[in-house]
Design a protein around this motif. Sequence first.
Motif, short mmCIF file in Angstrom:
data_model
loop_
_atom_site.label_atom_id
_atom_site.label_comp_id
_atom_site.label_asym_id
_atom_site.label_seq_id
_atom_site.Cartn_x
_atom_site.Cartn_y
_atom_site.Cartn_z
N LYS A 125 0.90 -1.27 0.04
CA LYS A 125 0.04 0.03 0.03
C LYS A 125 0.87 1.38 -0.16
O LYS A 125 1.69 1.47 1.01
N LEU A 126 0.77 2.12 -0.77
CA LEU A 126 1.50 3.29 -1.19
C LEU A 126 0.58 4.42 -0.68
O LEU A 126 -0.59 4.56 -1.17
N SER A 127 1.08 5.42 0.18
CA SER A 127 0.29 6.47 0.87
C SER A 127 1.16 7.78 0.93
O SER A 127 2.42 7.58 1.55
N THR A 128 0.62 8.84 0.87
CA THR A 128 1.33 9.98 1.47
C THR A 128 0.34 10.64 2.62
O THR A 128 0.71 11.79 2.75
N GLU A 129 -0.36 10.00 3.12
CA GLU A 129 -1.07 10.23 4.13
C GLU A 129 0.01 10.30 5.47
O GLU A 129 0.70 9.58 5.62
N VAL A 130 -0.33 11.21 6.41
CA VAL A 130 0.23 11.02 7.64
C VAL A 130 -0.80 10.43 8.79
O VAL A 130 -1.56 10.78 9.07
#
Length: 524
Positions: A323-328
């Motif tokens: 899973k790729l994400s730029t969420e904090v």
Amino acid sequence: MTSQTASSPAVRVAQDVAKRMSHRVTAAADAPQRERTTPLTGEVVASLPESSVADVERAYEAARAAQPAWAATPVKERVEFLERLHDLVLEHQSEMLDLIQLDSGKARIQAFEEILDTAGVCRHYAKKAPSYLAERKGAGAMPVLTQARTGYRPKGVVGVVAPWNYPLSMTITDALPALAAGNAVVLRPDEKASLTCLKIVELIDEAGLPEGLLQVVLGDGPTVGGAVLERADYVMYTGSTNVGRQVARDAGERLVGASLELGGKNAMYVAEDADLKRAAEGAQRAVFSSAGQLCISIERLVLHEAIADEFLRLFLARVKAMKLSTEVGWGADMGSLISAQQLERVEEHVADAVSKGATVLAGGKARPDVGPFVYEPTVLDGVVDGMSCRRDETFGPLVSVYRVANDDEAVAFANDSEYGLNASVWTKDVKRGRAIAARIQSGTVNVNEGYASAYASNGAPMGGMKSSGVGRRHGAEGIRKYTDIQNVTVQHVQGFGVPKGMSQKQFAKVMTVGMRLMKRGGVA
């Protein structure tokens, strides 16, 4: 996109830290302010003052003024701040994790590694520094009559120039043993890691480190970072091999010590008897942790031909499910690269390899839909000499696959690199694993783990061979390097001159007999 990624609570944390802690940056009152952006979205999250070369000079003056009293403080008292800092890091980890993610773009679970590492270094040196730095007896020239003692005296002011990829761990864990050893520190974090740096400095102040001992300057590497290293009594640099060579030359010219952790092109060997499910999980972490932006991450997968296909089936399934994400926040397996420059390097390495015949087994493209600098976790097969990623460090989410027929070929392949920072060996036969590891030219080798076991063992040294650097962090070596070793020897009763009433020839005979007796008696 910005509202969906770098969430406003995390940005407020960054802005609050910048507001509270700007005064801890040694900079002129009218110093220019530089905006700090997050690789998660590219948005500005805070502004911080920029230091000048004159500010670096002021930082050293303050550090040198504070250091003598600190050096005179017993080591057991010096390490008390580390005990308190250990607890503060764990207590304030939520804010720290927000800042690490904003600074570096990495997934939160990998940011948490930095919390564990920093707390672990605090705990280790709080407990072990007094014994590491204790005065030691040595063998005297004359038994009983000659009493030698070895002491460890602080260097003075240590200059630390830290990288961006681990904004907490690599920014502060080299400074902590330097302080415990009785030095002051002038610290220049990378500009991309400055928010995390200021938060840990705030906690260090709260932990009770005396004023003046830890000076922080902010600015670019060539100017401000260079000024820090040019004035240091000991140099601690983590970064690229090319820059490290120049740092070593400059330190050598001044005859000051230097510890350098530099590049790597680390290999992981999976033997035919390995637990393949466990190895596939370990490889996924070792390759893609912090989006591959880790000096000890694995960039070469060396597979015994008997298990290569089965291992790849398990490994590729894991990679494709990441899973790729730029969420904090929690939940992602991988986050972002640090910058457009780093993204371009990964893209160039993949494109070059593919254009010359390599095959993409997984990944192979940027993901701007996830974040501006996100690149898919990528696995290449058929990489050969002449392709950039065969020998050059990528420092991104890219690994190449190679097949070997036996352990000898695996060792030869692992050693076929200018680098020697980290390696990994997977086998159910621990004795075999240790034997293979001993033949690999690498400062750390993990058996049945990719990188974390060796790195997290704070009582054991960590560092590079060949072009991966000199010096070690962690363990006794990681604190003693910040000291000058002094031999103080007291001679009792009889000295080394010819006694009155004895000829030189008689003296020589007596001493010769004494040497023979000491050998027979096992005297060192």
